[in-house]
Design an enzyme around this catalytic site. Sequence first.
Site, mmCIF file in Angstrom:
data_model
loop_
_atom_site.group_PDB
_atom_site.id
_atom_site.type_symbol
_atom_site.label_atom_id
_atom_site.label_comp_id
_atom_site.label_asym_id
_atom_site.label_seq_id
_atom_site.Cartn_x
_atom_site.Cartn_y
_atom_site.Cartn_z
ATOM 1 N N GLU A 131 -3.731 7.140 18.265
ATOM 2 C CA GLU A 131 -4.440 5.962 17.762
ATOM 3 C C GLU A 131 -3.802 4.694 18.332
ATOM 4 O O GLU A 131 -2.623 4.435 18.110
ATOM 5 C CB GLU A 131 -4.355 5.956 16.235
ATOM 6 C CG GLU A 131 -5.035 4.780 15.579
ATOM 7 C CD GLU A 131 -5.124 4.935 14.055
ATOM 8 O OE1 GLU A 131 -5.130 6.077 13.542
ATOM 9 O OE2 GLU A 131 -5.177 3.891 13.372
ATOM 10 N N ASP A 150 -9.750 1.262 0.154
ATOM 11 C CA ASP A 150 -9.658 2.702 0.390
ATOM 12 C C ASP A 150 -11.004 3.315 0.010
ATOM 13 O O ASP A 150 -11.795 2.701 -0.703
ATOM 14 C CB ASP A 150 -8.545 3.304 -0.469
ATOM 15 C CG ASP A 150 -7.170 2.985 0.108
ATOM 16 O OD1 ASP A 150 -7.043 2.943 1.337
ATOM 17 O OD2 ASP A 150 -6.240 2.773 -0.685
ATOM 18 N N ARG A 167 -9.418 -6.140 12.912
ATOM 19 C CA ARG A 167 -8.574 -5.417 13.836
ATOM 20 C C ARG A 167 -9.320 -4.137 14.183
ATOM 21 O O ARG A 167 -9.951 -3.512 13.309
ATOM 22 C CB ARG A 167 -7.242 -5.105 13.146
ATOM 23 C CG ARG A 167 -6.151 -4.656 14.047
ATOM 24 C CD ARG A 167 -5.668 -5.739 14.985
ATOM 25 N NE ARG A 167 -4.611 -5.210 15.839
ATOM 26 C CZ ARG A 167 -4.397 -5.610 17.073
ATOM 27 N NH1 ARG A 167 -5.140 -6.549 17.620
ATOM 28 N NH2 ARG A 167 -3.416 -5.093 17.776
ATOM 29 N N ARG A 223 0.072 6.078 15.878
ATOM 30 C CA ARG A 223 0.268 7.402 15.265
ATOM 31 C C ARG A 223 -0.469 8.477 16.039
ATOM 32 O O ARG A 223 -1.408 8.185 16.794
ATOM 33 C CB ARG A 223 -0.132 7.413 13.790
ATOM 34 C CG ARG A 223 -1.466 6.794 13.496
ATOM 35 C CD ARG A 223 -1.663 6.600 11.980
ATOM 36 N NE ARG A 223 -2.805 5.729 11.737
ATOM 37 C CZ ARG A 223 -3.111 5.195 10.575
ATOM 38 N NH1 ARG A 223 -2.409 5.453 9.501
ATOM 39 N NH2 ARG A 223 -4.176 4.403 10.455
ATOM 40 N N TYR A 268 -9.802 -4.702 2.395
ATOM 41 C CA TYR A 268 -9.085 -3.531 2.906
ATOM 42 C C TYR A 268 -9.171 -2.414 1.841
ATOM 43 O O TYR A 268 -8.196 -2.026 1.242
ATOM 44 C CB TYR A 268 -7.631 -3.941 3.169
ATOM 45 C CG TYR A 268 -6.759 -2.983 3.947
ATOM 46 C CD1 TYR A 268 -7.180 -1.717 4.329
ATOM 47 C CD2 TYR A 268 -5.480 -3.372 4.302
ATOM 48 C CE1 TYR A 268 -6.357 -0.876 5.036
ATOM 49 C CE2 TYR A 268 -4.637 -2.535 5.015
ATOM 50 C CZ TYR A 268 -5.077 -1.287 5.375
ATOM 51 O OH TYR A 268 -4.249 -0.454 6.069
ATOM 52 N N ARG A 288 9.947 4.883 -3.465
ATOM 53 C CA ARG A 288 10.378 5.603 -4.665
ATOM 54 C C ARG A 288 11.764 6.188 -4.483
ATOM 55 O O ARG A 288 12.164 6.513 -3.368
ATOM 56 C CB ARG A 288 9.343 6.660 -5.077
ATOM 57 C CG ARG A 288 8.974 7.680 -4.060
ATOM 58 C CD ARG A 288 8.131 8.788 -4.693
ATOM 59 N NE ARG A 288 6.691 8.542 -4.608
ATOM 60 C CZ ARG A 288 5.908 8.952 -3.631
ATOM 61 N NH1 ARG A 288 6.415 9.642 -2.617
ATOM 62 N NH2 ARG A 288 4.619 8.712 -3.626
ATOM 63 N N ARG A 346 0.841 -1.202 0.000
ATOM 64 C CA ARG A 346 0.000 0.000 0.000
ATOM 65 C C ARG A 346 0.878 1.255 0.000
ATOM 66 O O ARG A 346 0.473 2.304 -0.474
ATOM 67 C CB ARG A 346 -0.902 0.037 1.251
ATOM 68 C CG ARG A 346 -2.031 -0.959 1.244
ATOM 69 C CD ARG A 346 -2.710 -1.020 2.609
ATOM 70 N NE ARG A 346 -3.248 0.247 3.060
ATOM 71 C CZ ARG A 346 -4.445 0.732 2.717
ATOM 72 N NH1 ARG A 346 -5.225 0.038 1.929
ATOM 73 N NH2 ARG A 346 -4.852 1.898 3.194
HETATM 74 N N1 UDP Z 1 3.296 0.654 7.850
HETATM 75 C C1 UDP Z 1 4.487 0.555 8.531
HETATM 76 N N2 UDP Z 1 5.040 1.674 9.076
HETATM 77 C C2 UDP Z 1 4.468 2.884 8.967
HETATM 78 C C3 UDP Z 1 3.262 3.005 8.249
HETATM 79 C C4 UDP Z 1 2.687 1.864 7.708
HETATM 80 O O1 UDP Z 1 5.042 -0.541 8.673
HETATM 81 O O2 UDP Z 1 5.025 3.862 9.495
HETATM 82 C C5 UDP Z 1 2.699 -0.584 7.300
HETATM 83 C C6 UDP Z 1 1.756 -1.252 8.299
HETATM 84 O O3 UDP Z 1 1.869 -2.655 8.138
HETATM 85 C C7 UDP Z 1 0.411 -0.755 7.847
HETATM 86 C C8 UDP Z 1 0.606 -0.762 6.323
HETATM 87 O O4 UDP Z 1 1.948 -0.311 6.153
HETATM 88 O O5 UDP Z 1 -0.624 -1.615 8.260
HETATM 89 C C9 UDP Z 1 -0.358 0.126 5.566
HETATM 90 O O6 UDP Z 1 -0.236 1.451 6.038
HETATM 91 P P1 UDP Z 1 -1.357 2.558 5.776
HETATM 92 O O7 UDP Z 1 -0.823 3.855 6.223
HETATM 93 O O8 UDP Z 1 -1.831 2.406 4.376
HETATM 94 O O9 UDP Z 1 -2.479 2.040 6.784
HETATM 95 P P2 UDP Z 1 -3.908 2.678 7.155
HETATM 96 O O10 UDP Z 1 -3.794 4.169 7.024
HETATM 97 O O11 UDP Z 1 -4.917 2.037 6.267
HETATM 98 O O12 UDP Z 1 -4.068 2.254 8.587
#
Ligand code: UDP
Length: 376
Positions: free
Chosen positions: A308, A358, A256, A287, A356, A181, A177
């Site tokens: 969170e 978006d 989850r 976060r 999952y 880059r 996801r």
């Molecule tokens: N992820 C990570 N470190 C980060 C941010 C994301 O390892 O700092 C991984 C983690 O496994 C997460 C996945 O990337 O579940 C997808 O992140 P995303 O930000 O897309 O998750 P969402 O915002 O849907 O919770």
Amino acid sequence: MKHNTKKYDYLIVGAGPFGATFAHEAALRGKRCLVIERRGHLGGNLYTHQENGINVHDYGAHIFHTDNKPVWDYVNQFTEFNGYINQVVANYKGDLYNLPFNMNTFYQMWGVKTPAEAQAKIAEQREAAGITGTPKNLEEQAISLIGTDIYEKLIKGYTEKQWGRKATELPSFIIRRLPTRFTFDNNYFNHRYQGVPVAGYTAIFDKMLDHDLIDVRLETDFFADKDTYLAEFPRIVYTGMIDQFFDYKFGELEYRSVRFESELLATNNAQGNAVINYTDAETPYTRVMEWRHFDQNGDDDVTILTREYPQDWDRQKEAYYPVNDEKNSTLFKQYRAEAKKYEKVIMGGRLGNYQYYDMDQVFHAALVAVKQEFKQ
Ligand code: UDP
């Protein structure tokens, strides 16, 4: 008739993006809809409220991003977007790194300054870890994409607390996801269109459901009277959990959940960014959002921070994330096959489809369902 008192054509269970889009489009085609929603508000997990002039996302940060022009145009009918570009910072034990994985991250991690140097470093670490062939799980996928250092510091701890299981037990697509880059570009997404609604997300749903042919009943639980609803309505759009629809008869799908803690501070800038991820294993939250940075709105002298915390899901909690591993995918297929027997029911959304998704994918899926339903 107990519930279908007005000869509704559709019962729509859930006022999130799938249900609201379906209801809106059905009403435009002259169909009468009843939307029932278990919670006391519209918008599902997109719901936002305003506090001290700040739009707070009650169910976690939602940034709209898509490459799908028709979907972008569709949602722009209901709101103006503010041009916000998500640029997340990671805090690992007090050190800061840019996300997603890009030349800034590689420089901060290794001091490398060119794409070739960064690629060489990643190849070296991938080889040392013995990763070859198709990655079998999230850990292998992550090391294969960005090497062991970044995996250990920015992924492993975050992922394992987020999902409550080992990164070796998670599907590899989850980490894909995030973009990787080799440019100095901190945009969290690769999509062409991005932003947050100027007036918050809830305003979109107020507008979508504001139609003479749509009635909305909040705090109304489908499961309080499921059989009567099923008997009385000719067509039903269901956006809740698919396993709950069948009273978990094949077993529970795993989800989850997360919970949030917010605080109001007397400053207009506490952390300098909308989202900071805490990527170590020990910090109990994943976060921290500072909402005013999403749209530069708010009273001058206050800010709202929200932490969170990931948590296990049980039937008393909100389901946020489907856990799309092999075991759950097999169980989901069983439920989906069962759902086909209910010809009058259309299932959709993150929970109805156990995907999952978006947001843009949910709007898209709803528009596809509308097209199939109305052949136009
Ligand atoms: N992820 C990570 N470190 C980060 C941010 C994301 O390892 O700092 C991984 C983690 O496994 C997460 C996945 O990337 O579940 C997808 O992140 P995303 O930000 O897309 O998750 P969402 O915002 O849907 O919770």
